[in-house]
Motif scaffolding. Structure first.
Motif, mmCIF file in Angstrom:
data_model
loop_
_atom_site.group_PDB
_atom_site.id
_atom_site.type_symbol
_atom_site.label_atom_id
_atom_site.label_comp_id
_atom_site.label_asym_id
_atom_site.label_seq_id
_atom_site.Cartn_x
_atom_site.Cartn_y
_atom_site.Cartn_z
ATOM 1 N N GLU A 5 -50.568 55.901 27.285
ATOM 2 C CA GLU A 5 -49.556 55.715 26.260
ATOM 3 C C GLU A 5 -48.358 54.939 26.767
ATOM 4 O O GLU A 5 -47.730 54.199 26.036
ATOM 5 C CB GLU A 5 -49.109 57.097 25.734
ATOM 6 C CG GLU A 5 -50.184 57.841 24.966
ATOM 7 C CD GLU A 5 -50.631 57.101 23.721
ATOM 8 O OE1 GLU A 5 -49.806 56.374 23.134
ATOM 9 O OE2 GLU A 5 -51.808 57.220 23.355
ATOM 10 N N LEU B 167 -48.833 51.181 26.606
ATOM 11 C CA LEU B 167 -48.911 50.798 25.198
ATOM 12 C C LEU B 167 -47.540 50.865 24.543
ATOM 13 O O LEU B 167 -47.196 50.035 23.697
ATOM 14 C CB LEU B 167 -49.898 51.708 24.473
ATOM 15 C CG LEU B 167 -50.576 51.133 23.230
ATOM 16 C CD1 LEU B 167 -51.348 49.883 23.581
ATOM 17 C CD2 LEU B 167 -51.504 52.154 22.615
ATOM 18 N N GLY B 168 -46.747 51.857 24.931
ATOM 19 C CA GLY B 168 -45.384 51.940 24.407
ATOM 20 C C GLY B 168 -44.520 50.776 24.862
ATOM 21 O O GLY B 168 -43.712 50.236 24.084
ATOM 22 N N THR C 202 -45.475 47.857 22.808
ATOM 23 C CA THR C 202 -44.888 47.964 21.462
ATOM 24 C C THR C 202 -43.423 47.567 21.474
ATOM 25 O O THR C 202 -42.949 46.847 20.566
ATOM 26 C CB THR C 202 -45.047 49.408 20.952
ATOM 27 O OG1 THR C 202 -46.425 49.780 21.003
ATOM 28 C CG2 THR C 202 -44.535 49.527 19.532
ATOM 29 N N THR C 203 -42.701 48.005 22.474
ATOM 30 C CA THR C 203 -41.281 47.640 22.583
ATOM 31 C C THR C 203 -41.114 46.136 22.750
ATOM 32 O O THR C 203 -40.247 45.515 22.119
ATOM 33 C CB THR C 203 -40.646 48.374 23.770
ATOM 34 O OG1 THR C 203 -40.830 49.790 23.591
ATOM 35 C CG2 THR C 203 -39.172 48.054 23.860
ATOM 36 N N LEU D 193 -43.133 43.792 21.755
ATOM 37 C CA LEU D 193 -43.460 43.139 20.489
ATOM 38 C C LEU D 193 -42.339 43.294 19.477
ATOM 39 O O LEU D 193 -42.062 42.388 18.680
ATOM 40 C CB LEU D 193 -44.765 43.707 19.932
ATOM 41 C CG LEU D 193 -46.030 43.374 20.733
ATOM 42 C CD1 LEU D 193 -47.217 44.167 20.211
ATOM 43 C CD2 LEU D 193 -46.326 41.888 20.659
ATOM 44 N N ARG D 194 -41.661 44.444 19.497
ATOM 45 C CA ARG D 194 -40.537 44.652 18.588
ATOM 46 C C ARG D 194 -39.379 43.704 18.927
ATOM 47 O O ARG D 194 -38.712 43.168 18.040
ATOM 48 C CB ARG D 194 -40.096 46.103 18.655
ATOM 49 C CG ARG D 194 -39.101 46.494 17.545
ATOM 50 C CD ARG D 194 -38.695 47.948 17.656
ATOM 51 N NE ARG D 194 -39.831 48.846 17.600
ATOM 52 C CZ ARG D 194 -40.246 49.600 18.608
ATOM 53 N NH1 ARG D 194 -39.606 49.562 19.761
ATOM 54 N NH2 ARG D 194 -41.281 50.398 18.478
ATOM 55 N N ARG E 68 -57.198 49.603 19.754
ATOM 56 C CA ARG E 68 -55.789 49.966 19.594
ATOM 57 C C ARG E 68 -54.873 48.820 19.998
ATOM 58 O O ARG E 68 -53.912 48.495 19.289
ATOM 59 C CB ARG E 68 -55.474 51.202 20.427
ATOM 60 C CG ARG E 68 -56.124 52.486 19.934
ATOM 61 C CD ARG E 68 -55.716 53.667 20.796
ATOM 62 N NE ARG E 68 -54.297 53.890 20.765
ATOM 63 C CZ ARG E 68 -53.634 54.732 21.544
ATOM 64 N NH1 ARG E 68 -54.316 55.423 22.456
ATOM 65 N NH2 ARG E 68 -52.345 54.886 21.448
ATOM 66 N N LEU F 185 -52.635 46.490 17.435
ATOM 67 C CA LEU F 185 -51.190 46.378 17.657
ATOM 68 C C LEU F 185 -50.759 44.908 17.683
ATOM 69 O O LEU F 185 -49.751 44.532 17.069
ATOM 70 C CB LEU F 185 -50.825 47.070 18.965
ATOM 71 C CG LEU F 185 -49.334 47.084 19.351
ATOM 72 C CD1 LEU F 185 -48.513 47.812 18.302
ATOM 73 C CD2 LEU F 185 -49.152 47.734 20.710
ATOM 74 N N THR G 68 -51.219 43.351 14.102
ATOM 75 C CA THR G 68 -50.171 43.841 13.205
ATOM 76 C C THR G 68 -48.841 43.180 13.515
ATOM 77 O O THR G 68 -48.104 42.769 12.611
ATOM 78 C CB THR G 68 -50.046 45.369 13.344
ATOM 79 O OG1 THR G 68 -51.306 45.980 13.042
ATOM 80 C CG2 THR G 68 -48.990 45.901 12.403
ATOM 81 N N SER G 69 -48.545 43.076 14.796
ATOM 82 C CA SER G 69 -47.292 42.427 15.186
ATOM 83 C C SER G 69 -47.261 40.974 14.735
ATOM 84 O O SER G 69 -46.252 40.487 14.224
ATOM 85 C CB SER G 69 -47.114 42.522 16.698
ATOM 86 O OG SER G 69 -45.980 41.798 17.120
#
Length: 1446
Positions: free
Chosen positions: A666, A669-670, A673-674, A676-677, A736, A740, A743-744
């Motif tokens: 995780e 992956l987190g 995600t950060t 990509l944000r 997954r 991600l 979607t991004s």
């Protein structure tokens, strides 16, 4: 230092100011009327509203008294700071300066302040300008000290700015009257420099009272000036980034200061390197800028935390390197020289690391691991400096200075990441370094070349070739830099040897496995180095022998763990085996040259026990292939099979195997995600587009961690991607990550499109897609796209469709860098580019799939037209798949009737992209808008992208009528419009038919046959209508072919007396069959047989008159059947059985014959002429009629009675009589004489005997006495063909029964002394017998006549045959041909295991006497020349053994 007013500060104030302050204090103490408060001048005058009337003398007297009063009580220090006035009324200095009112004189001598300053200066004996400067300086200090509490400040409060503004207005008026000394003012300020605020200095500079340059030059100590200004600039940077209301003022201050320092410090004629003594101001400016950069670099080296004050200060200072800050001075060369000097300072900052440290640590200095502040600084420097200047600056610094290797190599990484042309520049630079190194044996150049190449390779193949590829290109050929002399070779290997103690294992492996090319006489140099490298690898516990088969040597990361690399090798080997069907070459090589790894690692991983599938999968087939090739030890294989038989898969074990890999935890992956944000924030901010490359590098790094990829996951040898369209496979953790990323991408695209159109969104999308195209990630990405588009398409939202369409466009943009995709069923495994994959993933078979395809195509075309509107059309066309563009046209034509009208051009500015980005996209409106747009119409009319008639047919055939969006009537109307109104009249240059209906029919037949033989026709639902040959598709298209064929048949006759061209259909068949490979291998025969099956099915679906040309009423000639005769003789004959065609095509021909004859003036004559021509040109049709005569005769009678009242034509009656003759032979009655050609009667007799199925026909053969010798010879020939058919066709009569029939006919021939040997010497040159018989038998059966010959070996009459002169020649010829067939492997279809038992039974049955058989065998053996036997090779021994058995 603090800013409090202590005794020391009081002593530093001018003496006259101190006296006036004391006088003011005494005056304040003696004023009892206001409680110790001194009232303002305006307040004192406010009460005197009423003026006394005075005469001229009185006024003069009062004025003098007032002047004396003011002079005796005037305090200049307080006067210049008098700023208070009525509420909301601005201060008017003229009211304070002028003694008179609005009509006062402008001369300063008449003003109050000017008069006061003059009087005071005269009394003190000093110049008025000096006194004025001292007074203003004192006032400035008082304003700065008004808010002097800690912490130290450089910015003012609002009330301070208000007072300062009034003070500067007085100073400007004094300057205008030449009553102000700048030098004296500066000197007074330096006395109180610690109390001076930097903002006050900035206001002095901006309002042109005293420039910063004047202020700095007035100080004698340059070191003190540099320290003071650097300290305040650092404070300014800290306070600029702090949340406050004065940020705009702070940024303006910083910009002005930096501009002034750059302009003064880097003037054209100033050499900052010290070769020329610089001016004092230039020296100070450069020193300040250097100190600021050094403090920032020192803070970075100390590891500052993000968000801290130091981090904010460094970020603020680095922001001054933005190009927009130098717009006012960009015309000068100062900014460029400043940036170059800054880059030099960065590269040479604290050069403490050695080259050996750089070799060991450079992995940690990649772009993704470089501090963002430092990489951001590099990018800002790259904006002003051109790529050539950057490389030149780097080269100059590295050649002349001691450098900080961390900064140098991180700069190289940033360079290759952020500049599109950097790869070429760095390559050229490295090449020059290598050339210079080998030319002069320069070790520094050699070290630098290797470090730069390795650092650039760390950034991946998109930025620079892998290290393995670079090393091979530089030293792996005879053109390498090292190949010029022995001296160069010694230099190279000494350098590599010196690097060995510091090298990473990956680089050593590259050098060992891809060594430099060395002449054989200098091989010892290479051998010594390889031994040294292997020793070092052994010390590092890395084994060359245990390297993986497909290990990625281009990676600079740590060596992959053996168990993980082995599993990757097994997966790769299975994938290659699936594609090629052969054992991979790497596996075979490892089994010989790397046996240790092969036996101890690869085979155990491949032979992992498991539950074996019922149908062997690719892994099982590969294992079996290795076992047959003796590449698996028998003991190991038996252990594997035993373990597989006992293993039982438990649910908990399966669950544990499905456990997510630890590399996909995780936390990574987190982090992804950060990242990509954060990218989304950069995408929506146009000012952040220059930071996209850095952000994508961070995403790439986090992606590598999330998937557990290697340092450089490059594409090794361009390995193609294997993709199963029907059941795409994807691991859970891969799904997954891919979800991600997708979607991004979709969210970023929608967010960016809400701010700006695609052409103004910057390069973020292209960078994002390049990040997705990694070797390990691309297969997962394509598999997920297959799942989404092909299997879950209807559930996708509008934003998903738009995002995936844009993704497809950018994949097309990168198509040259992407590997091919091998798509498994339903499409044959063939390589195709990634953009064309979307053509397969988006079919148009059903209403739902067509809707998704329309949305996707509309979005993709709209996005590409908008994204690349300003670029060349070639780039635009290369980004789009032609298949998708044609599908867009196809669906628009089908669904929108308004699109079938001639186009009406719309405004080229109207674009459907904006409606697509709305939450509820109107796809119908968007598609029509795109269809009518001028730019899109130009795109759709381009060659290769235009929907042609052939393209339309291919797409229409895929439609499944039961789930079509059009009803049956609408579909028929659309077909009629498309064929007769759109494509038929269109010129062939645009994909039409030039108005030729025959061309339209021929194209339809060609496309129909292609479709029926492609796997697309087998991928429909089970309820679809049949087309032909069991293939499914749109049956209506075949109906259109039938309609057009009928139109052609009923059309007018061609003008003139031109010779008929023949039917177009046979031209299509002939062209297609000629394109197929001819051969006797199974694959070629099956392919040709399938093609012929399609031809026959199409012929059966069309009117029978197609087979037979229709004679005109005024003609007596026979119908033209030459085309059909040629098809039968050249193709259908080779797939006939036992001398006859199938019933369906035979009946179809005779139907067409009778129909054609019915339109002639003499039907009987036309039929007789045609059937007579058949005897010589196509006898197979007549033998086929005889085979099917019981089923054919009733229909022929019925049809003939409909067209004529006369008896059957003579040739038909001849067939009927031949059938009666054959039947009478098997009856107890005496057989009549042969009614026609002997071969025709023999064929009828052969078919009757086969249908009767008798064990013996010796009695029936006795009735043929007196019927002629030819009848028996032809009957023997047909019996031979039957014998061969029994071997080749499983459902035919048993081979023993067929052999008995042949033997009895042969015995009859031998008894009657009839020569039968010519049957085994048939050629096309034979005028009668040979040509007719060869047209009755398939070519492959004629080639197998030697098998039939030696099958009858034991039945030959030795005495009779030895008297035949031709026998030995025929026997040897047959034997040699039989050996050739055996060696070529073409007897396998005859000597099958299924017939082995029959042969053994045959060998045990009583035959002719053994002495005859053995003596004949001996005669044959002694008659064959020894050299002929030797020439035939190893097959002779086997065939002699077979002969002895026979």
């Amino acid at each position: 230092m603090g800013r409090q007013r202590g005794p020391e500060a009081e002593r530093r104030r001018p003496w006259f100011v101190r006296n006036m302050s004391a006088s003011r204090a005494r005056g304040a103490t003696s004023d009892p009327g206001h409680g110790g408060r001194r009232r303002a001048w305006v307040e004192l005058l406010a009460g005197r509203v009423k003026r006394q009337q005075l005469g001229p003398e009185g006024e003069q007297k009062v004025r003098g008294s007032a002047v004396r009063l003011l002079r005796s009580h005037l305090n200049l220090g307080d006067l210049v700071l008098e700023v208070d006035g009525p509420p909301r009324e601005p201060l008017c200095l003229r009211r304070l300066i002028d003694c008179d009112g609005p009509g006062a004189h402008t001369d300063l001598s008449s003003s109050l302040i000017g008069s006061a300053l003059r009087d005071q200066a005269a009394r003190l004996g000093v110049p008025a300008a000096v006194l004025s400067s001292q007074v203003v300086a004192s006032g400035l200090v008082q304003v700065c000290e008004a808010d002097a509490g800690p912490p130290p400040k450089v910015l003012m409060m609002p009330d301070q700015r208000k007072k300062l503004s009034s003070l500067f207005e007085i100073a400007q008026n004094l300057l205008a009257q030449s009553m102000f000394s700048r030098l004296s003012f500066c000197q007074e300020l330096w006395k109180v420099q610690n109390s001076l605020l930097l903002e006050a200095v900035w206001h002095l500079h901006v309002q042109n009272i005293v420039s910063l340059q004047e202020l700095l030059e007035s100080h004698a100590d340059s070191q003190a000036v540099v320290a003071w200004l650097s300290r305040d600039l650092r404070l300014l940077c800290e306070q600029t980034e702090a949340p406050c209301q004065h940020a705009d003022v702070a940024r303006a201050m910083l910009s002005d200061f930096v501009q002034m320092l750059v302009l003064r410090g880097f003037q054209k004629n100033v050499d900052v390197r010290g070769t020329v003594e610089p001016e004092w101001m230039s020296q100070v400016a450069v020193a300040v800028l250097e100190r600021m950069l050094a403090s920032a670099l020192e803070a970075l080296a100390a590891g500052i935390q993000e968000g801290s004050a130091a981090h904010k200060a460094v970020s603020c200072w680095f922001s001054v390197f933005s190009g927009h800050m130098y717009r006012s001075i960009i015309s000068t060369e100062s900014p460029k020289r400043f940036f170059c000097h800054t880059l030099t300072q960065i590269l040479t900052y604290k050069p403490v690391l050695k080259v050996s440290d750089a070799v060991q640590m450079q992995r940690e200095w990649s772009f993704a691991r470089t501090p963002p502040l430092l990489s951001g600084l590099y990018r800002r420097l790259f904006v002003i400096l051109s790529p050539e200047e950057l490389v030149g600056c780097l080269q100059e610094v590295l050649e002349t200075r001691e450098v900080n290797w961390q900064h140098v190599l991180s700069c190289v990484s940033t360079l290759v990441i952020c500049l599109p042309d950097a790869q070429q520049l760095v390559n050229g630079w490295v090449s020059r370094l290598l050339a210079h190194a080998f030319e002069s044996c320069d070790l520094d150049s050699m070290v630098l070349a290797f470090l730069v190449a390795r650092q650039a390779a760390l950034e991946g193949p998109a930025a620079f070739p892998s290290y393995a590829a670079w090393f091979q290109a530089a030293f792996g050929s005879a053109r390498g830099y090292h190949s010029c002399s022995k001296k160069a070779l010694v230099f190279l290997f000494k350098f590599l040897s010196d690097l060995v103690p510091f090298e990473a294992p990956r680089y050593l492996q590259v050098h060992v496995l891809h060594p430099p090319l060395v002449p054989s006489k200098y091989r010892a140099l290479l051998t010594d180095y390889v031994a040294l490298a292997r020793t070092r690898l052994a010390d590092l516990k890395v084994s060359i022998e245990n390297m993986g088969l497909y290990e990625d040597l281009s990676s600079a990361g740590d060596v992959t763990e053996p168990h993980r690399q082995t599993s990757q090798d097994v997966e790769k080997a299975i994938m290659v085996f699936e594609h090629t069907g052969k054992i991979p070459a790497a596996v075979l090589e490892a089994s010989i040259f790397r046996r240790s790894y092969y036996l101890s690692h690869f085979l155990p991983a491949l032979l992992t026990p498991r539950v074996l599938p019922r149908v062997p999968d690719s892994r099982a087939v590969l294992i079996e292939s290795l076992r047959r090739a003796e590449k698996i030890p028998p003991s190991l294989y038996s252990t594997y099979r035993q373990a597989c038989s006992t293993v039982r898969e438990k649910p908990e074990d399966a669950a544990s195997r499905r456990e997510v890999e630890p590399s996909c935890a995780e936390e990574p992956l987190g982090l992804l995600t950060t990242a990509l944000r954060e990218l989304r924030a950069s995408v929506t901010d146009p000012t952040q587009h220059d930071a996209l490359s850095a952000q994508m590098a961070v995403i790439s790094e986090q992606l590598r961690s999330a998937l557990g990829l290697s340092e450089d996951d490059s594409d090794v040898e361009g390995a193609p991607v294997q993709l199963s369209v029907r059941a795409p496979e994807l691991q859970p953790w891969e799904q997954r990550v891919v979800d991600l990323l997708l979607t991004s991408f979709c969210q970023n695209l929608m967010a960016a499109s809400s701010v700006a159109p695609p052409d103004r969104q910057g390069p973020w999308a292209a960078h994002f897609v390049r990040t997705l195209c990694r070797r390990r990630l691309l297969p997962a990405l394509l598999s997920r796209l297959c799942q989404l588009l092909r299997h879950q398409g209807p559930s996708l939202s509008a934003s998903h469709v738009v995002g995936l369409a844009a993704l497809a466009v950018h994949l097309g943009e990168s198509r040259s860098a992407l590997p091919e995709v091998h798509v498994r069923p339903p499409t044959p495994a063939r390589g195709l580019p990634v953009p064309e994959l979307f053509d397969i993933l988006l079919p148009c078979r059903t209403q739902e799939s067509s809707a998704l395809c329309l949305k996707f195509c509309t979005a993709a075309i709209s996005y590409s037209l908008c994204k690349f509107s300003s670029q060349s059309r070639d780039i635009l066309y290369s980004c789009l798949s032609p298949g998708l563009i044609k599908k867009f046209q196809f669906i628009v034509f089908r669904w929108f009737s308004e699109a079938r009208d001639p186009p009406s051009w719309e405004d080229p500015a109207s674009s459907p992209w904006r409606p697509l980005c709305l939450p509820s996209a109107d796809w119908r409106r968007a598609a029509l808008c795109l269809w009518k747009q001028r730019t899109s119409r130009e795109l759709l009319q381009r060659e290769g992208l235009r929907l042609t008639y052939r393209d339309w047919l291919q797409l229409e055939l895929e439609i499944q009528p039961e789930v079509d969006s059009l009803s049956d009537t609408e579909r028929r109307d659309f077909h009629q419009w498309a064929i007769h109104q759109h494509f038929l009249p269109a010129p062939s240059a645009t994909g039409g038919c030039d108005g030729d209906l025959e061309v339209a029919c021929a194209t339809l037949v060609d496309v129909l046959m292609d479709f029926c033989q492609s796997s697309r026709s087998y991928d429909h639902s089970e309820n679809s209508d049949l087309v032909v040959g069991g293939c499914t598709g749109n049956r209506d298209i075949f109906s259109r072919l039938q309609e057009m064929a009928a139109d052609l048949e009923q059309g007018p006759a061609p003008l003139g007396h031109a010779a008929p061209r023949g039917h177009f259909l046979f031209g299509v068949f002939c062209r297609r069959l000629q394109a197929l490979a001819r051969g006797w291998d199974v694959a070629s025969r099956l392919q040709r047989q399938r093609e012929l099956l399609m031809c026959k099915r199409i012929l059966l679906g069309l009117p029978p008159s197609v087979l037979v040309g229709s004679p005109r009423l005024e003609q007596l000639a026979a119908p033209d059947c030459n085309d059909f005769f040629h098809l039968v003789n050249s193709e259908l004959r080779n797939f006939s059985h036992d001398g006859a065609l199938t019933h369906d095509i035979t009946a179809h021909f005779f139907r067409g014959l009778l129909n054609a004859c019915s339109r002639s003036r003499d039907p009987s004559l036309a039929a007789d002429l045609t059937l007579t021509a058949c005897q010589t040109q196509c006898p197979l049709l007549l033998t086929s009629a005889l085979l099917w005569w019981p089923h054919l005769e009733p229909e022929l009678h019925h049809r003939w009675r409909r067209c004529s009242q006369s008896p059957l034509p003579a040739e038909l009656r001849r067939l009927q009589e031949a059938q009666h003759f054959a039947a009478s032979v098997l009856s107890p009655l005496a057989a009549p004489s042969t009614p026609g050609p002997a071969w025709l009667c023999a064929a009828a007799l052969h078919f009757v005997i086969r249908r009767a199925g008798k064990e013996s026909i010796r009695q029936e053969l006795g009735q043929l006495d007196g019927q002629g010798e030819e009848l028996l010879v032809f009957l023997f020939f047909f019996s031979l063909m039957g014998l061969l058919s029994s071997h080749l066709t499983p459902q035919a009569v048993g081979s023993l029964k067929a052999l008995d029939v042949c033997a009895e006919v042969l015995g009859c021939l031998q008894r009657k002394r009839i020569s039968w040997l010519p049957l085994f010497q048939l050629t096309e040159a034979d005028a009668g017998l040979g040509r007719t018989l060869l047209r009755l038998a398939p070519d492959h059966q004629v080639r197998l006549l030697p098998v039939a010959f030696y099958s009858l070996l034991s039945y030959f009459d030795k005495d009779a045959l030895l008297q035949e002169d031709a026998f030995l020649h025929v026997a040897v010829n047959m034997y040699l041909k039989l050996v050739g067939l055996f060696v070529a492997g073409e007897t396998g279809a005859v000597w099958t295991p299924a017939h082995g038992g029959e042969l053994q039974a045959q060998a045990g049955r009583p035959r002719k006497p053994d002495n005859k058989r053995s003596s004949f065998s001996a005669a044959v053996d002694t008659s064959v020349p020894k050299k002929e036997l030797l020439r035939c090779g190893r097959g002779n021994a086997h065939m002699l053994t077979l002969l002895s058995c026979l």
